[in-house]
Design a protein around this motif. Structure first.
Motif, PDB file in Angstrom:
ATOM      1  N   VAL A   8      -4.255   9.789  -2.996  1.00 58.23           N
ATOM      2  CA  VAL A   8      -4.693   8.437  -3.313  1.00 58.23           C
ATOM      3  C   VAL A   8      -3.890   7.410  -2.527  1.00 58.23           C
ATOM      4  N   GLU A   9      -4.470   6.229  -2.434  1.00 58.01           N
ATOM      5  CA  GLU A   9      -3.749   5.066  -1.917  1.00 58.01           C
ATOM      6  C   GLU A   9      -3.813   3.973  -2.972  1.00 58.01           C
ATOM      7  N   ASP A  52     -16.656   5.229  -4.168  1.00 56.89           N
ATOM      8  CA  ASP A  52     -15.398   5.295  -4.916  1.00 56.89           C
ATOM      9  C   ASP A  52     -14.768   6.677  -4.981  1.00 56.89           C
ATOM     10  N   LYS A  62       0.846  -1.193   0.000  1.00 57.76           N
ATOM     11  CA  LYS A  62       0.000   0.000   0.000  1.00 57.76           C
ATOM     12  C   LYS A  62       0.885   1.248   0.000  1.00 57.76           C
ATOM     13  N   LYS A 106      -5.591  -1.682  -7.321  1.00 53.53           N
ATOM     14  CA  LYS A 106      -6.745  -0.869  -6.938  1.00 53.53           C
ATOM     15  C   LYS A 106      -6.276   0.488  -6.411  1.00 53.53           C
ATOM     16  N   ASP A 139      -7.611   3.897  -4.412  1.00 55.42           N
ATOM     17  CA  ASP A 139      -8.642   4.530  -3.581  1.00 55.42           C
ATOM     18  C   ASP A 139      -8.364   6.027  -3.502  1.00 55.42           C
ATOM     19  N   GLY A 172     -14.243   9.006  -2.472  1.00 54.36           N
ATOM     20  CA  GLY A 172     -13.520   9.538  -1.326  1.00 54.36           C
ATOM     21  C   GLY A 172     -14.143  10.822  -0.802  1.00 54.36           C
TER      22      GLY A 172
END
Length: 744
Positions: free
Chosen positions: A618-619, A689, A426, A626, A628, A691
């Protein structure tokens, strides 16, 4: 203090009382379905509708030969194809029946004899010598250039020359409401169309051309629009023409409603671009030159491609001082779905490329991306790539506000350190993008750039507003209401909006280019000010006081100098009627003049510009890919937030749409055939989606907008994707970590 009002159309929509075109049911209505092409490119040899006409419940079948007027203008998508199909969304025949089910069954009985032709799916192939011509005259749809300075000298001054190629994807408007239209005969020689459209006067034109009648014989009434984003224009005009044909030839009202599959197949898309950027810069980060070459995929028909690509050329260098510029953009016909306006109108593609380029250039120069932007961005009096001197420039403030609101510098350092020392899977990143955007239609031309509105007060004090600018979901009616409330000092409860009806309002062009507030709002303000003047003149006469001491506030005529003057506005309205003074006024606002020299690639492209800066956090899960969205901050100079709640909502909606463009949405085309034809595979972002979205606006009044307001609909989306991609790169690029480890 936030003095916002709720959207005036919100309650009817939330309660399900708003009437959309698909909600209209009339006695003896026929239901219309269209047979589309089996091939993306083919000659039509013969169409046999004999068996379809024999299906019980079928009232009539129509082909292009039955059209009394014209199928369509040259290189414009035809209502029905007669000799050749150019993409799989092309219509070949219509069936009108007592039910939709019967019409669909009858379509299966129509036999079409085709001769398949070579399919051109790639715009690069389309432009090659020897490629089959999709239209007469070759596959080049249009070409534009911009020139400034001397590009060779610019690159000679550079210490670093940097080249990149970018590609953008094809996306769809994906409005919740699919296209729908209803046609009704009015007497023996007039026809009315009810439909959700952003360009009702264009719909009227195409219907009149198809029927071979005058514009005055066609009335278009705009229904409540369940989302447009640039769509429901030429595609809506095609549908309206089809139901109009059925009604004109049968005498019965008719209706057509697309399924989601039909909508994705036939309606227009955002142009995919191939963009090649060559930039020269000094070691200290001063940008010397940009050479830009762009190829756009126009799809099967011309539509608005020349206008979209012209805007791209004007804005391709971004909001940066570049002394030497060479830009060339060419669009090509292919057998792919038709490209057209989609929220941003040519800006998102070039914004994507130039903002990624700036981040990559910053990495090469080892300069912080924010600093590189600040160092090169426009300031007051800067000269754009087209040679235009810019005024009311707010890009630096937008950048600074975005950096402050997100604690950009601290987070950028913190994320980099954590990405090296923390989880292997991550990673977090932060990225930004900024933009400038021309207001309204500009010198590229798209018909008239003016708008009209009517404001009238009834005997009971009710105020009725009619506008040639349509409400397509962007909140124009609420903005117009605030303008009337501010001008006349009345409460919202007094206001009523009429539906846009081409028979009762002037042609004000399409609802595009973020021109609703600036042009439509200005027209409303002009009309309201005329009424204000009449009210005060009559009150002055009745009260025997100077006009200068009177004002309209809190639903009253008041005086700050005479304490006993506080007359209810309805009383003054009665005085006006008694004195036979008209309280029906027309406002017309024409955009300030602009100009363009196409031969030399320069000019005063737009009368005003808007500015914005976005920051994405973002992550990224490196094991799955993916992404996020942790937080997205969008800063816009809105001039004057006439209704702050609407401004925030517009920004949040624009960000959500831009997130889809960046991460999930794409129409998959293989050999010019659409693969993902529904929302199960065309992936729209949901509330889960997007955030946390932080909308921020600054207010530097625009010299042309009503009360200084600027347009916002398209700027809200156009730089979302590059901010996100830059954040992903910040999280993932190992080269950044290696550079950090090697630095002293």
């Amino acid at each position: 203090m936030d003095n916002s009002i709720s959207r005036i159309d919100a309650v009817s929509k939330v309660l399900g009382k708003a009437q959309y075109a698909a909600d209209i049911y009339l006695k003896d209505m026929l239901y219309v379905k269209v047979l589309r092409s089996k091939y993306p490119h083919a000659e039509i040899n013969h169409i046999d509708t004999t068996k379809a006409r024999q299906v019980p419940g079928v009232h009539l079948t129509l082909t292009a030969k039955d059209i009394p007027g014209m199928c369509g203008q040259e290189k414009e998508r035809p209502v029905l194809c007669e000799h050749r199909v150019r993409y799989t969304g092309d219509g070949i025949a219509l069936v009108a029946a007592e039910t939709s089910e019967v019409a669909l069954k009858a379509l299966e009985s129509i036999v079409v004899d085709y001769t398949p032709l070579e399919v051109v799916s790639n715009p690069l192939d389309a432009l090659k010598t020897g490629s089959i011509s999709i239209h007469s005259g070759g596959n080049e749809t249009g070409r534009h250039k911009v020139r400034k300075g001397n590009i060779s000298e610019g690159f000679e001054q550079a210490d670093l020359i940097f080249e990149r190629e970018y590609k953008t994807s094809r996306v769809q408007h994906a409005a919740i409401e699919p296209e729908a239209a209803v046609a009704v005969m009015e007497g023996h020689n007039k026809i009315t169309i009810y439909c959700p459209c952003k360009s009702p006067f264009n719909v009227r034109r195409m219907v009149a051309e198809a029927l071979g009648i005058n514009l005055g014989q066609v009335r278009v009434v705009q229904c409540v629009v369940g989302g447009s984003f640039g769509g429901k224009d030429s595609d809506m005009a095609i549908m309206a023409s089809r139901v109009a044909l059925v009604t004109w030839l049968s005498g019965r009202s008719s209706k057509m409603v697309f399924t989601r599959e039909e909508s994705l197949l036939e309606s227009t898309t955002r142009h995919p671009y191939i963009l090649k950027y060559r930039v020269g810069a000094t070691k200290t980060g001063h940008i010397c030159a940009m050479k830009i070459d762009i190829i756009a995929d126009a799809g099967a028909y011309q539509s608005k491609t020349p206008l979209v690509t012209w805007r791209s050329a004007v804005e391709a260098t971004g909001p940066y001082n570049v002394p030497h510029v060479s830009i060339d953009i060419v669009a090509a016909y292919t057998n792919n779905p038709v490209s057209d306006a989609l929220r941003g109108f040519g800006s998102p593609q070039v914004n994507f490329a130039v903002e990624l380029l700036i981040d990559e250039l910053a990495a090469e120069l080892n300069i912080d991306p924010l600093q590189l932007r600040i160092q090169n961005c426009f300031s007051e009096g800067a000269v754009s790539a087209t040679g235009q001197v810019l005024h009311d420039v707010a890009i630096l403030e937008c950048l600074q506000k975005a950096a402050e609101a997100t604690d950009y510098q601290r987070k950028k350092s913190e994320y980099t350190l954590n990405n090296i020392a923390g989880s292997k899977h991550k990673k977090r990143g932060i990225g930004m993008a900024c933009s400038f955007r021309g207001s309204a239609l500009g010198a590229g031309g798209e018909g008239i750039d003016a708008a009209g509105a009517i404001v009238s007060i009834q005997k009971d004090g009710t105020i009725v507003i009619s506008s040639g600018i349509g409400e397509v979901g962007q909140g124009f009616h609420t903005v117009a209401a605030r303008i009337v409330m501010e001008t006349l000092g009345v409460p919202l409860e007094r206001l009523i909006f009429n539906q846009l009806d081409t028979s009762s309002v002037p042609d004000s062009g399409p609802t595009v280019a973020s021109r609703g507030t600036v042009l439509g709002g200005s027209a409303v303000k002009i009309a309201a000010e005329k009424i204000k003047d009449t009210l005060l003149n009559v009150a002055t006469k009745r009260l025997k006081v100077s006009k200068d001491i009177l004002s309209l506030e809190n639903d009253m005529v008041l005086s700050k100098e005479v304490s006993n003057i506080n007359i209810d506005i309805t009383e003054v309205v009665k005085w006006c009627f008694q004195e036979e003074k008209s309280l029906y006024e027309f406002g017309w606002y024409s955009a300030p003049k602009v100009w363009w020299d196409s031969e030399n690639g320069c000019g005063h492209a737009y009368f005003s510009y808007t500015y914005a800066a976005d920051v994405a956090e973002v992550e990224v899960d490196l094991s799955t890919g993916k992404v996020d969205i942790i937080e997205f901050t969008a800063v816009h100079d809105v001039g004057n937030a006439i209704n702050p709640a609407s401004v925030k909502g517009q920004i949040c909606g624009g960000v959500a749409m831009g997130i889809g463009y960046a991460l999930t949405e794409e129409l998959n085309i293989k050999d010019s055939v659409l693969i993902n034809s529904n929302f199960d595979t065309y992936l729209l972002p949901t509330s889960m989606d997007v955030g946390k979205i932080k909308p921020i606006f600054i207010e530097h009044k625009d010299r042309f907008g009503p009360f200084g307001a600027r347009g916002l609909g398209e700027p809200a989306t156009q730089i979302v994707a590059p901010a996100i991609i830059n954040a992903i790169c910040d999280a993932c690029l190992e080269s950044l970590y290696l550079k950090l480890e090697k630095s002293p």
